[in-house]
Motif scaffolding. Structure first.
Motif, short mmCIF file in Angstrom:
data_model
loop_
_atom_site.label_atom_id
_atom_site.label_comp_id
_atom_site.label_asym_id
_atom_site.label_seq_id
_atom_site.Cartn_x
_atom_site.Cartn_y
_atom_site.Cartn_z
N LEU A 603 -11.68 -7.08 -0.30
CA LEU A 603 -10.79 -5.94 -0.10
C LEU A 603 -10.92 -5.45 1.34
CD1 LEU A 603 -8.83 -4.38 -1.88
CD2 LEU A 603 -10.64 -2.71 -2.27
N ASP A 604 -9.80 -5.37 2.03
CA ASP A 604 -9.82 -5.04 3.46
C ASP A 604 -8.95 -3.82 3.73
OD1 ASP A 604 -10.49 -5.41 6.12
OD2 ASP A 604 -8.66 -6.56 6.52
N PHE A 605 -9.48 -2.90 4.52
CA PHE A 605 -8.72 -1.72 4.95
C PHE A 605 -9.36 -1.22 6.25
CE2 PHE A 605 -11.87 -0.56 1.77
CZ PHE A 605 -12.63 0.39 2.44
N LEU A 606 -8.67 -0.31 6.91
CA LEU A 606 -9.18 0.22 8.18
C LEU A 606 -10.36 1.13 7.87
CD1 LEU A 606 -8.80 0.30 11.21
CD2 LEU A 606 -7.23 2.22 10.92
N SER A 607 -11.54 0.63 8.11
CA SER A 607 -12.76 1.32 7.69
C SER A 607 -13.40 2.05 8.86
CB SER A 607 -13.75 0.30 7.11
OG SER A 607 -15.00 0.89 6.88
N PHE A 608 -14.16 3.08 8.52
CA PHE A 608 -14.92 3.81 9.53
C PHE A 608 -16.07 2.97 10.09
CE2 PHE A 608 -13.04 7.38 7.15
CZ PHE A 608 -12.51 8.13 8.19
N ASN A 743 -2.51 -3.29 -3.06
CA ASN A 743 -3.08 -4.47 -2.43
C ASN A 743 -1.95 -5.30 -1.81
OD1 ASN A 743 -5.59 -3.74 -3.34
ND2 ASN A 743 -5.50 -5.03 -5.16
N ASP A 744 -2.05 -5.53 -0.53
CA ASP A 744 -1.05 -6.34 0.17
C ASP A 744 -1.46 -7.80 0.10
OD1 ASP A 744 0.90 -7.39 1.71
OD2 ASP A 744 0.13 -6.61 3.62
N LEU A 745 -0.78 -8.58 -0.79
CA LEU A 745 -1.10 -10.00 -0.98
C LEU A 745 -0.22 -10.91 -0.12
CD1 LEU A 745 -1.42 -9.97 -4.87
CD2 LEU A 745 -3.25 -9.82 -3.19
N SER A 750 -8.42 -14.71 3.71
CA SER A 750 -9.50 -14.55 2.76
C SER A 750 -9.65 -13.11 2.31
CB SER A 750 -10.81 -15.04 3.38
OG SER A 750 -11.10 -14.30 4.55
N LYS A 751 -8.88 -12.21 2.93
CA LYS A 751 -8.98 -10.80 2.58
C LYS A 751 -7.64 -10.29 2.08
CE LYS A 751 -12.56 -9.97 6.06
NZ LYS A 751 -12.95 -9.21 7.26
N VAL A 752 -7.71 -9.31 1.18
CA VAL A 752 -6.50 -8.65 0.69
C VAL A 752 -6.53 -7.21 1.20
CG1 VAL A 752 -7.67 -8.12 -1.49
CG2 VAL A 752 -5.20 -7.97 -1.34
N THR A 753 -5.46 -6.79 1.83
CA THR A 753 -5.42 -5.48 2.47
C THR A 753 -5.05 -4.40 1.47
OG1 THR A 753 -4.76 -6.51 4.55
CG2 THR A 753 -4.38 -4.14 4.32
N LEU A 754 -5.86 -3.35 1.43
CA LEU A 754 -5.56 -2.18 0.62
C LEU A 754 -4.91 -1.15 1.54
CD1 LEU A 754 -5.76 -0.66 -2.04
CD2 LEU A 754 -8.03 0.13 -1.35
N GLU A 755 -3.68 -0.82 1.29
CA GLU A 755 -2.93 0.07 2.18
C GLU A 755 -2.07 1.02 1.36
OE1 GLU A 755 0.85 -2.97 2.84
OE2 GLU A 755 -0.50 -2.53 4.51
N CYS A 756 -1.55 2.00 2.05
CA CYS A 756 -0.62 2.93 1.40
C CYS A 756 0.78 2.34 1.48
CB CYS A 756 -0.65 4.29 2.11
SG CYS A 756 -2.20 5.18 1.89
N SER A 757 1.29 1.97 0.34
CA SER A 757 2.60 1.34 0.28
C SER A 757 3.69 2.39 0.25
CB SER A 757 2.70 0.46 -0.96
OG SER A 757 4.01 -0.07 -1.09
N MET A 758 4.68 2.21 1.13
CA MET A 758 5.80 3.14 1.18
C MET A 758 6.76 2.81 0.05
SD MET A 758 5.14 5.18 3.54
CE MET A 758 4.01 5.31 4.93
N ALA A 759 6.65 3.56 -1.03
CA ALA A 759 7.53 3.30 -2.16
C ALA A 759 8.97 3.62 -1.81
CB ALA A 759 7.08 4.10 -3.37
N SER A 760 9.17 4.58 -0.89
CA SER A 760 10.53 4.95 -0.47
C SER A 760 10.58 4.93 1.06
CB SER A 760 10.90 6.34 -1.00
OG SER A 760 12.13 6.75 -0.48
N LEU A 761 11.24 3.95 1.60
CA LEU A 761 11.41 3.89 3.05
C LEU A 761 12.36 4.98 3.55
CD1 LEU A 761 11.65 0.02 3.62
CD2 LEU A 761 9.72 1.53 4.12
#
Length: 868
Positions: A603-608, A743-745, A750-761
């Motif tokens: 699981l990958d995301f912009l981490s501190f 999860n952005d597949l 080798s990593k799957v990005t966990l992000e905030c998905s824009m349900a409404s553009l």
């Protein structure tokens, strides 16, 4: 000239067996039912060797064996009458086969339950391995011929005799013979019109399984089809994918290798070469095959040939010092005592693995053989000849033999019954014939109505056609407890797997290491001694098998078993050896380093904790601290002209919004959650609305008209109003279709990005669009006010900051769209920080410079000096 002798001479030179069948059938006029036949007979109709063994009985079975191996020379000049001479060189093994038939018949005669009251007899001929002799003997047996004609005059012509073939002249209803496939095919075609069954004990050609062409043919040895498939299974079992082949240049060799190739073509097995051996040119063929073996890279050599051909091949291999090949033997030579005892074989072929005819035991057969004595069998010419060769004396002369000679302690091929193979096949053939005859004579439908009852035969009136029908349906249990039956003339495939092993005495012995039952192989690998002298299975491949994690890539222009191994691509795996392709991992998984398994993506995301996250966090915190410091400075110097010159309230509001912008960027860093995804966009949108409202601070003291219409009160109201619009947009967006963690597949890694998905553009676009509209308006207003006379014209600073702000956010859109994974978040955070720092430095840095470092300019006189 006797036409019959001439016909066989012609056939041996050129004519095929079908021509022989047609001519013999038409000229002899033989018919089922044994009617009067007019034909030309001569002394050459019977076997030219003129040696046979006869025992009278109620029903007589015919037998054909190749008892001699040294055939006489024949001159086919088609001018003089052929004068056949007897064969010489009695062979021990075929002699044992013959006595296996006699033993079985005598055993059946002593059996009170099988054919009770019926005595079986036999009439056995020696065919000497000559193709013309077996058909002559077979026709003699089928016709019941006893007499021979006399040659008249010097011309050698035969008298034409009319003779009757009566039932009591004992024509045989069945023949056991056909010691080769060629002979069996000829015999079957000749005996076919007479419906005389032929049971072969050694003919293996798969062509003989055709019931249309050979309806009267049966055999007690499996078809070559099964041994070729068994050897194919061995090759696949030991993973031998690169093999050389040496085959007999006849139907036996060509059919076997064809079936072998068909059975292994889907297993990636290749034949590096196929060499043929012809008996007519055996020396040159064996030399050529030996050179092919020497130059090949294949370590395993498959040989489908007769043992005499193999012996010559081994001799040639010894001459060129090739002793490191593993041979796989067909049943034609796998148990050859001649090869096992030959000194050359030990140098070349130790460790041979072969398919052999199934062996069995015959209780009482060894005692029967050792009890044979010519004094007890005075009419047995074959036993007498064997006796003379074994004991160097003639039983016909009492002075020559003492009478004490015995086979009790004789050890040779004839008396060796440790592994009965062909002899057991002969034994089975006799029992199959006896059970078919028993079924025919039993008349099971005797109690049926007369109209539905078939005619019952008697021992003196056996019709071959009826016996043939019962032979097709035979099913019985042998004295050894095995079930026996025919499947369209064939028997179920059963073989032994044998291994040639060295003995301490320096000889080779035959060791049973497994068996074949139908299509199943049962093998004890621990018993096998290979050619290498170890228990390690020889490796014979063109290319080493591709390990898991790689796939096979064929080489252009080379056989399929010659290939390269290519690692699987990222996200693909292969789990088996020799995979032809790699399998794609599921979206939630990725291939490991070895490409052998799919593991869950990290699981990958912009981490501190990572470098990028630490850098952005430091920049955000630094910006917030700097904004706080400016706020403190402005608060301490709130009564000075520089602070009060442009509406100090809006300055403090701007500083507060800048601080919120710096801090809201921290919300974008870290593991996304439901509330963080909603809060970050709302905080971003509202904070930036406050930033761009700085344009409304462009009014200056003394601009009465502008102050009249846009004074401090109007500025405060406009800020609140325009900010409320953004708040409403964010509230509606977040209530109807808020961003959610996902999860952005789509990014293959080798990593799957966990992000905030824009349900409404649409919502996100409205937030950005509203900020852009205000920023553009702010830029226009600041640009129009940039030349107003003032010692400190803030419009210039706002114009420059708005240019930077707009440039950053125009560049943000393509960068945001093209960035993968967590870098989209990093791009947005960078845009927030860059625009915030631009406003902070462009608007407040000059004021702080004057307040702290140029206090002399922080006076009303200085600010109003240029207004005069």
């Amino acid at each position: 000239m006797c036409w019959f002798s001439w016909l066989f001479t012609l056939w041996t030179s050129s004519a095929p067996s079908l021509l022989l069948v047609g001519l013999v059938g038409r000229q002899l006029g033989l018919k089922v039912g044994l009617q009067v036949v007019q034909t030309a007979t001569c002394s050459r109709w019977g076997p030219p060797s003129n040696q046979s063994l006869f025992q009278d009985g109620d029903v007589i079975f015919g037998g054909l064996f190749n008892l001699h191996y040294q055939t006489p020379a024949m001159d086919h000049d088609f001018i003089h009458l052929q004068n056949y001479k007897p064969c010489t060189g009695l062979e021990d093994a075929p002699l044992q086969y013959m006595y296996a038939m006699v033993f079985a018949l005598e055993e059946i005669n002593d059996n009170p339950t099988l054919l009770p009251g019926v005595k079986l007899g036999y009439h056995i001929f020696d065919c000497c391995g000559q193709p013309p002799w077996a058909p002559q003997a077979a026709l003699s047996l089928a016709g019941g011929e006893r007499d021979s004609c006399n040659l008249t005059g010097d011309s050698g012509e035969c008298e034409e005799l009319k003779f009757l073939l009566p039932i009591d002249n004992h024509p045989v209803p069945l023949i056991i013979g056909g010691a080769s496939s060629v002979t069996a095919e000829i015999l079957s075609r000749i005996l076919g019109p007479l419906s005389v069954p032929l049971i072969s004990y050694l003919a293996t050609c798969s062509c003989l399984s055709d019931r249309v062409q050979f309806p009267n043919f049966f055999r007690t040895i499996p078809s070559d089809t099964y041994q070729a498939r068994a050897i194919a299974q061995l090759a696949k079992h030991f993973n031998w994918t690169w093999i050389g082949a040496v085959v007999a240049n006849n139907n036996y060799g060509h059919t076997a290798i064809k079936i072998f190739q068909e059975d292994t073509q889907d297993a990636g097995l290749c034949l590096e070469f196929i060499e043929t051996l012809s008996i007519q040119n055996i020396l040159n063929d064996a030399r050529r095959a030996a050179l092919a073996i020497k130059t090949s890279t294949a370590r395993v050599i498959l040989v489908f040939a007769w043992y005499t051909d193999v012996r010559e091949l081994f001799l040639q291999l010894v001459k060129i010092n090739v002793t490191d090949r593993q041979f796989v033997a067909s049943e034609a030579w796998s148990t050859s005592s001649d090869l096992l005892q030959h000194p050359v074989t030990r140098k070349v072929a130790s460790g041979v693995l072969g398919v052999a005819i199934k062996s069995s035991t015959l209780p009482g057969f060894e005692n029967y053989l050792r009890a044979l004595h010519p004094f007890h069998r005075p009419s047995d010419v074959f036993l007498r000849e064997f006796w003379e060769a074994e004991f160097r004396c003639s039983p016909a002369s009492l002075s020559a033999c003492s009478g004490a000679e015995s086979l009790e302690k004789v050890q040779n091929v004839f008396t060796d019954v440790s592994q009965l193979r062909v002899s057991y096949n002969v034994y089975l053939a006799v029992y199959a014939a006896a059970h078919a005859l028993h079924s025919l004579l039993s008349c099971p439908n005797r109690d049926r109505p007369a109209g539905n009852r078939s005619t019952c035969s008697s021992p003196k009136h056996i019709r071959p056609t009826e016996l043939l029908q019962h032979l097709n349906n035979v099913n019985f249990t042998t004295p050894q407890g095995e079930t026996f039956y025919f499947q369209d003339g064939d028997i179920p495939a059963q073989y032994d797997l044998v291994n040639w092993q060295n003995t301490p005495e320096g000889t080779l012995k035959l060791v049973l290491v497994g068996r074949v039952d139908g299509f199943d192989i049962h093998l004890n690998e621990s018993l096998i001694h290979w050619n290498t002298g170890s228990s390690q299975v020889p490796v014979s491949v063109c290319s080493e098998s591709c390990r898991p994690g790689t796939r096979v890539a064929n080489r252009k222009g080379e056989p399929v078993c010659c290939f390269d191994c290519i690692p699987c691509a990222e996200g693909e795996i292969s789990t088996t050896t020799g995979s032809l392709h790699c399998d794609q991992c599921p979206l939630e998984f990725w291939s490991n380093a070895g490409r052998t398994a799919c593991v869950p993506r990290q699981l990958d995301f912009l981490s501190f904790n990572e470098t990028l996250g630490i850098t952005l966090t430091t920049a955000a915190v630094s910006g917030a601290v700097m904004t706080t410091a400016v706020f403190v400075v402005f608060l301490c110097y709130s009564q000075t002209p520089v602070v009060r010159a442009n509406n100090s309230e809006l300055s403090f509001l701007l500083l507060l919004s800048l601080k919120l912008c710096f801090l809201c960027s921290l919300v974008f860093i870290g593991r996304p959650s439901v509330w963080s995804c909603r809060f970050q966009q709302a905080a971003f949108g509202i904070s930036f609305v406050l930033l761009v409202l700085a344009a409304f601070r462009s009014a200056r003291p003394g601009a009465e008209a502008l102050i009249k219409w846009f004074g401090p009160g109007q500025q405060r109201g406009s800020v609140c109003l325009l900010t409320c619009v953004q708040i409403i947009i964010c509230a509606v967006w977040l209530s109807l279709s808020p961003p959610v963690p996902k999860n952005d597949l789509g990014f293959h890694g080798s990593k799957v990005t966990l992000e905030c998905s824009m349900a409404s553009l649409v919502g996100f676009s409205l937030v950005l669009g509203y900020i852009g509209l205000l920023a553009f308006t702010c830029l226009i207003l600041a640009f129009l006010a940039r030349k107003l006379p003032d010692n400190f014209n803030e419009a210039k600073l706002i114009t420059f900051s708005m240019l930077i702000f707009c440039a950053v956010w125009v560049a943000f859109v393509p960068a945001y769209i093209s960035s993968p994974g967590k870098y989209t978040v990093a791009v947005e955070v960078f845009a927030i920080l860059a625009s915030s720092y631009a406003l902070l430095f462009c608007i407040f840095a000059p004021k702080c410079f004057i307040i702290l470092l140029r206090p002399e300019k922080n006076t009303k006189k200085y600010l109003m000096a240029r207004c005069k």
